[in-house]
Write an enzyme that holds these catalytic residues in place. Structure first.
Site, PDB file in Angstrom:
ATOM      1  N   ASN A 114       0.802  -1.322   0.133  1.00 27.82           N
ATOM      2  CA  ASN A 114       0.178  -0.009   0.029  1.00 27.82           C
ATOM      3  C   ASN A 114       0.882   1.413   0.086  1.00 27.82           C
ATOM      4  OD1 ASN A 114       0.473   1.013   2.872  1.00 27.82           O
ATOM      5  ND2 ASN A 114      -0.438  -1.001   3.224  1.00 27.82           N
ATOM      6  N   ASP A 149      -4.524  -6.510   5.227  1.00 24.59           N
ATOM      7  CA  ASP A 149      -5.511  -7.495   6.011  1.00 24.59           C
ATOM      8  C   ASP A 149      -5.375  -8.950   5.452  1.00 24.59           C
ATOM      9  OD1 ASP A 149      -6.656  -5.641   7.964  1.00 24.59           O
ATOM     10  OD2 ASP A 149      -7.773  -4.717   6.406  1.00 24.59           O
ATOM     11  N   LYS A 182       9.674 -16.511 -10.493  1.00 30.47           N
ATOM     12  CA  LYS A 182       8.783 -15.448 -11.004  1.00 30.47           C
ATOM     13  C   LYS A 182       7.838 -16.254 -11.520  1.00 30.47           C
ATOM     14  CE  LYS A 182       8.605 -11.813 -14.210  1.00 30.47           C
ATOM     15  NZ  LYS A 182       9.473 -11.026 -15.560  1.00 30.47           N
ATOM     16  N   PHE A 238      -4.863   3.434  15.036  1.00 33.15           N
ATOM     17  CA  PHE A 238      -5.263   4.203  13.762  1.00 33.15           C
ATOM     18  C   PHE A 238      -6.315   3.719  13.228  1.00 33.15           C
ATOM     19  CE2 PHE A 238      -2.192   7.871  12.972  1.00 33.15           C
ATOM     20  CZ  PHE A 238      -1.651   8.019  14.025  1.00 33.15           C
ATOM     21  N   LYS A 265     -13.887   0.584  16.051  1.00 32.75           N
ATOM     22  CA  LYS A 265     -12.532  -0.051  16.359  1.00 32.75           C
ATOM     23  C   LYS A 265     -11.968   0.042  17.542  1.00 32.75           C
ATOM     24  CE  LYS A 265     -11.084   0.240  11.448  1.00 32.75           C
ATOM     25  NZ  LYS A 265     -10.711   0.846  10.224  1.00 32.75           N
ATOM     26  N   LYS A 293     -11.340  -3.546  19.469  1.00 37.13           N
ATOM     27  CA  LYS A 293      -9.841  -3.891  19.852  1.00 37.13           C
ATOM     28  C   LYS A 293      -9.580  -3.585  20.999  1.00 37.13           C
ATOM     29  CE  LYS A 293      -8.950  -3.816  14.770  1.00 37.13           C
ATOM     30  NZ  LYS A 293      -8.150  -3.804  13.922  1.00 37.13           N
TER      31      LYS A 293
HETATM   32  O1  PMT Z   1       2.855   6.151   6.648  1.00 36.32           O
HETATM   33  P1  PMT Z   1       2.194   7.594   5.975  1.00 36.32           P
HETATM   34  O2  PMT Z   1       2.374   7.659   4.331  1.00 36.32           O
HETATM   35  O3  PMT Z   1       2.458   8.873   6.844  1.00 36.32           O
HETATM   36  O4  PMT Z   1       0.613   7.321   6.469  1.00 36.32           O
HETATM   37  C1  PMT Z   1       0.017   7.481   7.634  1.00 36.32           C
HETATM   38  C2  PMT Z   1      -1.114   6.480   7.574  1.00 36.32           C
HETATM   39  C3  PMT Z   1      -2.315   6.881   6.727  1.00 36.32           C
HETATM   40  C4  PMT Z   1      -0.594   4.881   7.112  1.00 36.32           C
HETATM   41  C5  PMT Z   1      -1.556   6.246   9.123  1.00 36.32           C
HETATM   42  O5  PMT Z   1      -1.988   7.757   9.266  1.00 36.32           O
HETATM   43  C6  PMT Z   1      -2.895   5.570   9.418  1.00 36.32           C
HETATM   44  O6  PMT Z   1      -4.003   5.676   9.195  1.00 36.32           O
HETATM   45  N1  PMT Z   1      -2.500   4.214   9.644  1.00 36.32           N
HETATM   46  C7  PMT Z   1      -3.432   3.142   9.820  1.00 36.32           C
HETATM   47  C8  PMT Z   1      -3.868   2.625   8.542  1.00 36.32           C
HETATM   48  C9  PMT Z   1      -4.740   1.331   8.650  1.00 36.32           C
HETATM   49  O7  PMT Z   1      -4.187   0.196   8.049  1.00 36.32           O
HETATM   50  O8  PMT Z   1      -5.747   1.579   9.093  1.00 36.32           O
HETATM   51  P2  PMT Z   1      -6.910   0.571   9.252  1.00 36.32           P
HETATM   52  O9  PMT Z   1      -8.011   1.236   9.866  1.00 36.32           O
HETATM   53  O10 PMT Z   1      -6.981  -0.431   8.226  1.00 36.32           O
HETATM   54  O11 PMT Z   1      -6.434  -0.476  10.678  1.00 36.32           O
HETATM   55  C10 PMT Z   1      -6.739  -0.144  11.879  1.00 36.32           C
HETATM   56  C11 PMT Z   1      -5.941  -0.303  12.888  1.00 36.32           C
HETATM   57  O12 PMT Z   1      -5.375  -1.635  12.998  1.00 36.32           O
HETATM   58  C12 PMT Z   1      -4.434   0.310  12.746  1.00 36.32           C
HETATM   59  O13 PMT Z   1      -3.926   0.986  13.847  1.00 36.32           O
HETATM   60  C13 PMT Z   1      -3.580  -0.797  12.157  1.00 36.32           C
HETATM   61  O14 PMT Z   1      -2.047  -0.402  12.112  1.00 36.32           O
HETATM   62  C14 PMT Z   1      -4.185  -2.029  12.913  1.00 36.32           C
HETATM   63  N2  PMT Z   1      -4.181  -3.061  12.187  1.00 36.32           N
HETATM   64  C15 PMT Z   1      -4.728  -3.501  10.912  1.00 36.32           C
HETATM   65  C16 PMT Z   1      -4.668  -4.604  10.405  1.00 36.32           C
HETATM   66  C17 PMT Z   1      -3.798  -5.498  10.893  1.00 36.32           C
HETATM   67  N3  PMT Z   1      -3.866  -6.910  10.489  1.00 36.32           N
HETATM   68  N4  PMT Z   1      -3.150  -5.495  12.227  1.00 36.32           N
HETATM   69  C18 PMT Z   1      -3.263  -4.158  12.509  1.00 36.32           C
HETATM   70  O15 PMT Z   1      -2.606  -4.082  13.542  1.00 36.32           O
END
Ligand code: PMT
Length: 391
Positions: free
Chosen positions: A203, A273, A283, A319, A333, A337
């Site tokens: 991503n 995810d 490859k 986040f 969330k 969580k």
């Molecule tokens: O890195 P930059 O370019 O500065 O961009 C910053 C950002 C946009 C990546 C950051 O600000 C941000 O939003 N990060 C979370 C991105 C995300 O994956 O969000 P989510 O809503 O899908 O996930 C929710 C939370 O679960 C997040 O804290 C994520 O780290 C966590 N997660 C998600 C999936 C997973 N399998 N394990 C996790 O820990």
């Protein structure tokens, strides 16, 4: 605490005897060091009287400490530079040591330093000064001020040295934070999920938000374990330990290992995810004119796992990167969580989210608190998040 107050040549030097008096009153042992120009604004007799110790101002003086920049460095627990002129800021940022104070400052590189800048507002706004300030902040030097107000040159703007009381408050606050020796975990960047030996699912995360969080935590005296996915960013800070990983499963292993020793964790990584069910060790070749189906399986949810592991006294911050129903999704969330705070950023806000240097967030707490930021630099957003979750 043994505190060295370094004075440089600005009109605000007249406030330094009061700063020294307040530090002594608060129970600290204080010694002063001054540049030649500082002595145009404040006298040796005054500084020696309020501190109760000889002033250090001559690199070559043959007195109590002939190599004072080394012996004073050993003696001091903290060095405050007030006022800090553009000149001393520039010297330290560029490694120049040509007088008593600048030599002492370079020798003090492994110990805490606070600077209280003071200068004309146009000088403060100069890109070179701002670059130097960012460099010093990056090395962990804490800045107090400058404040907005009337300046000695008769103009009004940003450049006034903070009042002695504010500098003392920073000393006391920093002492508390540093003494706590807290350890924090931060995740940053994207994860790459391999399809074959040359391709992956990833991503657009750059890691900027997570690196800024690690920096902001380290600036409060915390030790930080920064677990980051693939990024071009580098960080060099004595309190930040960087662990570089590639996939969600590697990030999961590093984060779950570090979390039990931590006071808290902020998970800003954009974790995939899903990952391909299988990764080819060569490859993959195009198969005729047919399309290709990749089977995906779910990755472990690191944040939810830490939510289950969380012990009393630990703080867990997630986040949420949303595109619609932002607050509702973030609230979901926060609860599902078992978090203490969630930082919501929306891709609908211009200048927020992936890749850019700025962000705009809403921090929701399980205590019902809600803090909103305007669009500002990720460094400022990081400081806001750290202040919110640690106060
Ligand atoms: O890195 P930059 O370019 O500065 O961009 C910053 C950002 C946009 C990546 C950051 O600000 C941000 O939003 N990060 C979370 C991105 C995300 O994956 O969000 P989510 O809503 O899908 O996930 C929710 C939370 O679960 C997040 O804290 C994520 O780290 C966590 N997660 C998600 C999936 C997973 N399998 N394990 C996790 O820990």
């Amino acid at each position: 605490m043994n505190i060295i107050v370094g004075i440089t040549g600005g009109i605000a030097a007249y406030k330094v005897p009061e700063l020294v008096r307040l530090l002594v009153k608060a129970g600290h042992e204080v010694r002063c060091a001054a540049t030649e120009h500082a002595m145009e604004f404040v006298t040796r007799v005054t500084l020696e009287t309020v501190s109760g110790h000889p002033l250090y101002s001559d690199l070559f003086a043959n007195n109590e400490h002939s190599t004072q920049h080394i012996s004073l460095k050993d003696w001091g627990d903290l060095l405050i530079v007030a006022p800090a002129t553009a000149n001393i800021i520039g010297k330290v940022a560029n490694g120049i040591a040509d007088d008593a104070l600048s030599t002492l400052l370079l020798a003090f590189s492994q110990k805490p330093v606070i600077m209280a800048p003071a200068m004309n507002s146009l000088m403060w706004a100069h890109p070179a000064v701002q670059r130097n300030i960012e460099t010093l902040r990056g090395w962990g030097i804490r800045m107090v001020g400058p404040e907005k107000g009337e300046l000695a040159c008769g103009t009004d703007g940003i450049g006034r040295m903070s009042e002695p009381e504010a500098i003392v408050a920073e000393v006391e606050g920093g002492e508390r934070k540093a003494a706590s020796g807290e350890r924090w975990l931060v995740t940053a960047g994207p994860t790459y999920e391999r399809i074959d030996s040359v391709r992956f699912i990833g991503n657009y995360s750059s890691g900027k938000m997570g690196f800024a969080l690690a920096q902001a935590l380290a600036e409060t005296g915390a030790d930080v374990e920064l677990v980051t996915g693939p990024t071009h960013l580098n960080i060099s800070h004595p309190h930040i330990h960087v662990v570089r990983v590639e996939s969600a499963r590697e990030m999961y292993a590093a984060a779950t290992k570090a979390f039990p020793q931590c006071k808290g964790a902020i998970l800003s990584a954009a974790v995939a995810d899903y990952r391909p069910a299988e990764c080819a060790d060569h490859k993959l070749k195009k198969q005729g004119d047919e399309g290709m189906t990749l089977q995906l399986v779910q990755n472990p949810d690191i944040l939810a796992t830490l939510g289950g592991m969380k012990q009393e006294g630990q703080t867990l911050v997630g986040f949420a990167l949303e595109t619609d129903h932002e607050l509702e999704n973030a609230q979901g969330k926060l609860q599902r969580k078992h978090l203490d705070y969630i930082v919501m950023n929306s891709l609908r806000d211009k200048g927020a989210g992936f890749g850019v240097d700025t962000n705009k967030v809403t921090i929701l707490g399980t205590d019902g608190s809600r803090t909103e930021s305007p669009l500002m630099s990720k460094k400022e957003v990081a400081r806001l998040i750290v202040n919110t979750i640690t106060s």
